[in-house]
Design a protein around this motif. Structure first.
Motif, mmCIF file in Angstrom:
data_model
loop_
_atom_site.group_PDB
_atom_site.id
_atom_site.type_symbol
_atom_site.label_atom_id
_atom_site.label_comp_id
_atom_site.label_asym_id
_atom_site.label_seq_id
_atom_site.Cartn_x
_atom_site.Cartn_y
_atom_site.Cartn_z
ATOM 1 N N HIS A 23 16.936 8.276 2.967
ATOM 2 C CA HIS A 23 15.928 7.929 1.978
ATOM 3 C C HIS A 23 15.206 9.193 1.505
ATOM 4 O O HIS A 23 14.695 9.963 2.327
ATOM 5 C CB HIS A 23 14.908 6.950 2.565
ATOM 6 N N PRO A 24 15.142 9.426 0.191
ATOM 7 C CA PRO A 24 14.473 10.633 -0.322
ATOM 8 C C PRO A 24 13.020 10.743 0.119
ATOM 9 O O PRO A 24 12.504 11.850 0.305
ATOM 10 C CB PRO A 24 14.571 10.467 -1.840
ATOM 11 N N ALA A 25 12.346 9.612 0.301
ATOM 12 C CA ALA A 25 10.935 9.640 0.709
ATOM 13 C C ALA A 25 10.773 10.238 2.099
ATOM 14 O O ALA A 25 9.768 10.906 2.383
ATOM 15 C CB ALA A 25 10.350 8.230 0.682
ATOM 16 N N LEU A 26 11.737 10.003 2.973
ATOM 17 C CA LEU A 26 11.681 10.568 4.319
ATOM 18 C C LEU A 26 11.754 12.086 4.244
ATOM 19 O O LEU A 26 10.952 12.801 4.857
ATOM 20 C CB LEU A 26 12.819 10.021 5.174
ATOM 21 N N VAL A 27 12.703 12.585 3.479
ATOM 22 C CA VAL A 27 12.899 14.027 3.351
ATOM 23 C C VAL A 27 11.682 14.685 2.702
ATOM 24 O O VAL A 27 11.217 15.745 3.132
ATOM 25 C CB VAL A 27 14.168 14.320 2.530
ATOM 26 N N GLU A 28 11.132 14.020 1.690
ATOM 27 C CA GLU A 28 10.046 14.613 0.914
ATOM 28 C C GLU A 28 8.692 14.525 1.603
ATOM 29 O O GLU A 28 7.866 15.443 1.516
ATOM 30 C CB GLU A 28 9.949 13.941 -0.453
ATOM 31 N N HIS A 29 8.440 13.426 2.326
ATOM 32 C CA HIS A 29 7.088 13.161 2.790
ATOM 33 C C HIS A 29 6.886 13.206 4.298
ATOM 34 O O HIS A 29 5.747 13.080 4.760
ATOM 35 C CB HIS A 29 6.621 11.798 2.271
ATOM 36 N N LEU A 30 7.940 13.368 5.086
ATOM 37 C CA LEU A 30 7.772 13.368 6.539
ATOM 38 C C LEU A 30 6.789 14.441 6.993
ATOM 39 O O LEU A 30 6.027 14.232 7.941
ATOM 40 C CB LEU A 30 9.123 13.571 7.230
ATOM 41 N N SER A 31 6.762 15.559 6.315
ATOM 42 C CA SER A 31 5.882 16.662 6.711
ATOM 43 C C SER A 31 4.412 16.275 6.665
ATOM 44 O O SER A 31 3.576 16.884 7.349
ATOM 45 C CB SER A 31 6.120 17.879 5.814
ATOM 46 N N PRO A 149 0.006 7.213 13.462
ATOM 47 C CA PRO A 149 0.195 7.348 12.012
ATOM 48 C C PRO A 149 1.527 6.771 11.541
ATOM 49 O O PRO A 149 2.506 6.730 12.298
ATOM 50 C CB PRO A 149 0.144 8.865 11.791
ATOM 51 N N GLN A 150 1.541 6.349 10.270
ATOM 52 C CA GLN A 150 2.748 5.741 9.702
ATOM 53 C C GLN A 150 3.134 6.393 8.379
ATOM 54 O O GLN A 150 2.272 6.710 7.561
ATOM 55 C CB GLN A 150 2.513 4.260 9.388
ATOM 56 N N LEU A 151 4.431 6.529 8.190
ATOM 57 C CA LEU A 151 5.013 6.736 6.867
ATOM 58 C C LEU A 151 5.659 5.405 6.513
ATOM 59 O O LEU A 151 6.574 4.957 7.201
ATOM 60 C CB LEU A 151 6.053 7.858 6.890
ATOM 61 N N LEU A 152 5.154 4.759 5.464
ATOM 62 C CA LEU A 152 5.522 3.378 5.147
ATOM 63 C C LEU A 152 6.051 3.287 3.727
ATOM 64 O O LEU A 152 5.457 3.841 2.801
ATOM 65 C CB LEU A 152 4.293 2.478 5.319
ATOM 66 N N ILE A 153 7.147 2.570 3.570
ATOM 67 C CA ILE A 153 7.732 2.349 2.244
ATOM 68 C C ILE A 153 7.625 0.865 1.903
ATOM 69 O O ILE A 153 8.019 0.006 2.684
ATOM 70 C CB ILE A 153 9.204 2.796 2.216
ATOM 71 N N THR A 154 7.055 0.577 0.722
ATOM 72 C CA THR A 154 6.954 -0.805 0.261
ATOM 73 C C THR A 154 7.543 -0.919 -1.141
ATOM 74 O O THR A 154 7.876 0.083 -1.784
ATOM 75 C CB THR A 154 5.491 -1.294 0.223
ATOM 76 N N TYR A 155 7.644 -2.166 -1.591
ATOM 77 C CA TYR A 155 8.076 -2.451 -2.957
ATOM 78 C C TYR A 155 7.008 -3.276 -3.644
ATOM 79 O O TYR A 155 6.310 -4.072 -3.004
ATOM 80 C CB TYR A 155 9.397 -3.228 -2.961
ATOM 81 N N LEU A 184 -5.515 4.370 4.201
ATOM 82 C CA LEU A 184 -4.264 4.288 3.459
ATOM 83 C C LEU A 184 -4.283 5.268 2.294
ATOM 84 O O LEU A 184 -5.229 5.289 1.495
ATOM 85 C CB LEU A 184 -4.038 2.872 2.914
ATOM 86 N N GLN A 185 -3.245 6.054 2.186
ATOM 87 C CA GLN A 185 -3.112 6.995 1.074
ATOM 88 C C GLN A 185 -1.769 6.788 0.393
ATOM 89 O O GLN A 185 -0.712 6.899 1.024
ATOM 90 C CB GLN A 185 -3.217 8.438 1.578
ATOM 91 N N GLN A 186 -1.804 6.458 -0.902
ATOM 92 C CA GLN A 186 -0.560 6.321 -1.654
ATOM 93 C C GLN A 186 -0.080 7.705 -2.067
ATOM 94 O O GLN A 186 -0.788 8.448 -2.741
ATOM 95 C CB GLN A 186 -0.769 5.456 -2.899
ATOM 96 N N MET A 187 1.141 8.041 -1.675
ATOM 97 C CA MET A 187 1.665 9.375 -1.957
ATOM 98 C C MET A 187 2.575 9.404 -3.168
ATOM 99 O O MET A 187 2.733 10.434 -3.817
ATOM 100 C CB MET A 187 2.401 9.905 -0.731
ATOM 101 N N ALA A 188 3.210 8.272 -3.475
ATOM 102 C CA ALA A 188 4.114 8.235 -4.630
ATOM 103 C C ALA A 188 4.393 6.789 -4.999
ATOM 104 O O ALA A 188 4.318 5.894 -4.156
ATOM 105 C CB ALA A 188 5.428 8.955 -4.316
ATOM 106 N N VAL A 205 6.934 2.255 -3.376
ATOM 107 C CA VAL A 205 5.647 2.890 -3.118
ATOM 108 C C VAL A 205 5.671 3.513 -1.726
ATOM 109 O O VAL A 205 6.078 2.871 -0.753
ATOM 110 C CB VAL A 205 4.480 1.882 -3.225
ATOM 111 N N ILE A 206 5.245 4.766 -1.657
ATOM 112 C CA ILE A 206 5.242 5.502 -0.402
ATOM 113 C C ILE A 206 3.804 5.656 0.064
ATOM 114 O O ILE A 206 2.948 6.145 -0.680
ATOM 115 C CB ILE A 206 5.876 6.901 -0.556
#
Length: 214
Positions: A23-31, A149-155, A184-188, A205-206
């Motif tokens: 998933h591109p969001a993992l690569v882009e936002h994991l940091s 903490p969470q990195l969460l992907i929704t639709y 909660l912070q929306q990143m993208a 939504v990331i």
């Protein structure tokens, strides 16, 4: 959804939800989780996602939860690993170096079995559950991980036009589930080209969820 629904999907190979790439969001936002190498990530309802191979290759440790043993057998086969399988109550633990997967009902998983985790990567768990199950899931996840903490992907889409899964989880609902515990912070937010399943306009939504300071 009932457990039988997901078991049937895996048994019949109806796994259109399984992505053929990381998933591109993992690569882009994991940091944004500020993890150190060797950190342990929890992936709820992980399936056989390719994200696991990417995380392992980047020196993270993985613990997952998944209902289907078919999915996890295929995951380990794809990784070229032969897991040690240990029955633990209603669950089975599949283990190899740097990876532990609990197979069974995630609601049977306890914090003591899970062990310490540094973050949650929820790519496909919350959105896989119908509305009446999401509050229970979110509350369980908070207790299970001590609100790590969470990195969460929704639709987000018009649920009247497509019944899911994956389900639409709008910001208002997300705050109902997690707002009491997390900031909660929306990143993208990105439109899905061609729509969700080619059926309805939708966006991915990331979110970054970080525990509120007391």
């Amino acid at each position: 959804m009932e457990a039988s629904y997901w078991h049937q999907r895996w048994q019949q190979g109806e796994i259109g939800f399984h992505e053929s790439q990381v998933h591109p969001a993992l690569v882009e936002h994991l940091s944004r989780l500020n993890l150190t190498k060797g950190a342990r990530l929890f992936l709820p309802l992980c399936g056989k996602t390719l994200d696991i191979a990417w995380l392992l290759a980047n020196n993270y440790r993985i613990v997952g939860a998944e209902l289907s043993s078919i999915a996890i057998n295929e995951l380990f086969a794809a990784l070229g690993l032969v897991p040690e399988i240990t029955p633990v109550g209603a669950l089975s633990r599949y283990s190899e170096k740097n990876i532990d997967i609990w197979v069974g009902d995630i609601f049977d998983l306890t914090s003591s079995l899970l062990g310490a985790v540094d973050a949650i990567y929820d790519r496909a768990a919350l959105v896989a559950l119908p509305e009446h199950m999401r509050n229970r899931y979110a509350a369980h996840l908070i207790v299970l991980t001590h609100a790590t903490p969470q990195l969460l992907i929704t639709y987000e889409y018009d649920q009247h036009l497509y019944d899911g899964p994956p389900f639409s989880v709008p910001e208002k609902e997300l705050k109902q589930h997690y707002g009491g515990t997390y900031q909660l912070q929306q990143m993208a937010q990105d439109q899905i080209a061609g729509g969700l399943k080619g059926k309805v306009e939708a966006s991915t939504v990331i979110w970054l969820l970080q525990r509120k300071k007391t």
